[in-house]
Design a protein around this motif. Sequence first.
Motif, short mmCIF file in Angstrom:
data_model
loop_
_atom_site.label_atom_id
_atom_site.label_comp_id
_atom_site.label_asym_id
_atom_site.label_seq_id
_atom_site.Cartn_x
_atom_site.Cartn_y
_atom_site.Cartn_z
N ILE A 1 0.81 -1.29 0.02
CA ILE A 1 0.02 0.12 -0.10
C ILE A 1 0.93 1.21 0.17
CG2 ILE A 1 -1.89 1.43 1.21
CD1 ILE A 1 -2.71 -1.49 2.46
N PRO B 1 -3.37 3.60 -3.62
CA PRO B 1 -3.64 3.28 -2.32
C PRO B 1 -5.10 2.90 -1.89
CG PRO B 1 -3.83 5.66 -2.76
CD PRO B 1 -3.64 5.23 -3.89
N ASN C 1 -0.04 1.28 -8.92
CA ASN C 1 -0.40 0.90 -7.64
C ASN C 1 -1.14 2.12 -6.73
OD1 ASN C 1 -0.71 -0.76 -5.25
ND2 ASN C 1 1.26 -0.39 -4.37
N GLU D 1 -5.53 -6.37 3.22
CA GLU D 1 -4.42 -7.19 2.82
C GLU D 1 -4.11 -8.39 3.55
OE1 GLU D 1 -3.03 -5.74 -0.28
OE2 GLU D 1 -4.74 -4.63 -0.16
N HIS E 1 -5.57 -2.59 -8.41
CA HIS E 1 -5.16 -1.25 -7.92
C HIS E 1 -4.64 -0.67 -9.05
CE1 HIS E 1 -4.38 -4.04 -4.59
NE2 HIS E 1 -5.48 -3.90 -4.29
N HIS F 1 -3.82 -2.57 5.98
CA HIS F 1 -3.04 -3.71 6.10
C HIS F 1 -3.83 -4.82 6.47
CE1 HIS F 1 -0.02 -0.35 5.66
NE2 HIS F 1 0.66 -1.32 5.05
N ARG G 1 -7.33 1.37 1.01
CA ARG G 1 -6.86 -0.37 1.20
C ARG G 1 -6.35 0.00 2.79
NH1 ARG G 1 -2.43 -0.87 -3.15
NH2 ARG G 1 -2.12 -2.91 -2.18
#
Length: 366
Positions: free
Chosen positions: A21, A226, A224, A253, A206, A250, A248
């Motif tokens: 991220i 966020p 990529n 993810e 993403h 953690h 996003r």
Amino acid sequence: MSQMLRTIRAILNRNKDPHSIPVMDGNLSPNDALDRCVEVSGFDAPPDDMAFDAAGVLHVSTGKKVLRQSAGAGGWEEIASLPGNAGGLAFHPDGRLLVCVAGEGLAMMSGDRTDWLRQAGGEALGCLTSVAVATDGTVFLTQGSGRNRPDDWVVDLMQRNATGLLIRHDPKADKAEIIARNLAYPAGVAVTPDDRHVLYSESWAHTLTLCDRQGKARRKVVRNFPGYPCRLVPDGEGGYWVCLFAARTHLVELVLSDTEFRTAMMAEIDPAYWIAPSLCATGSYKEPLQGGGIKKLGLVKAWAPPRSYGLVVRINSEGDIMESLHSRVGGTCHGVTAACLHGEGLFVLSKGHKRLVLQQRGHGHG
């Protein structure tokens, strides 16, 4: 437990992973720009997309309807009632209104007549997410998933699917063909101002990708984000405004990387309380991410982990982020699924909070 520790270690050591991220700093620094926008209207059902016709009249898809803004301040009139939820909108150069309809396909509407595009390359078009039209009348569409409908986007994310399509439709020849397959939930498409290329977003990857009109010569413009990108529109300066319907985290993810935990969660937990992004947090104590959002002096801190978030970014032609508009944790403009530059400024739809807002732009931003 040891497997979970290995997973956490892998997440923490993903510095070289292009899908770690990105940090929100510089031109991506969080702000409250979306919350400071002027409210144009609220809606009973969550709005999904918007488009202006040739006369400059705004149309919005909401629920199973398409609404047209009336002359009265903030007034709307229903112009279409559809058999499924209305999503992506665009106007064809011949004046027809194009509507992505969940579970049905593309409705092409003119007066009392509606023509349908229901399949392409043998694939049923039950999950159309966006539509864009070239100046010559060629229509480009994204199908988010071959397994789920648009309202089940969270399920599609948790299943880690990549069954989306990019479709080109020639209305004159009444021919639709698939020009890209196996996409990770494409949810936005735009034709470049020179009419030669197409840009499309992939929410679960993403990314933002540029290709020619045949779907060839693909190049990642943004590798990529966020958050989860969806619809995009030209900014009038050679770049684009890109909507990200959620940020996003953690924790999400981590869940996506742990197949055993994710499978058990989907089987045993109410989907409303999955560890997953949302268009709008309900505030229920059962929601995940509550620990980081403990209220201080009656307020949820803006830097708390976002269950939902509002974000629109402006990129240049090289994919560099030039500007960003945020609605942080505790804000009132989350789940942004559409933006449109017109007249006095940038119109933004918050599907999460069922609002249409306007950011009045300076002279340089049209």
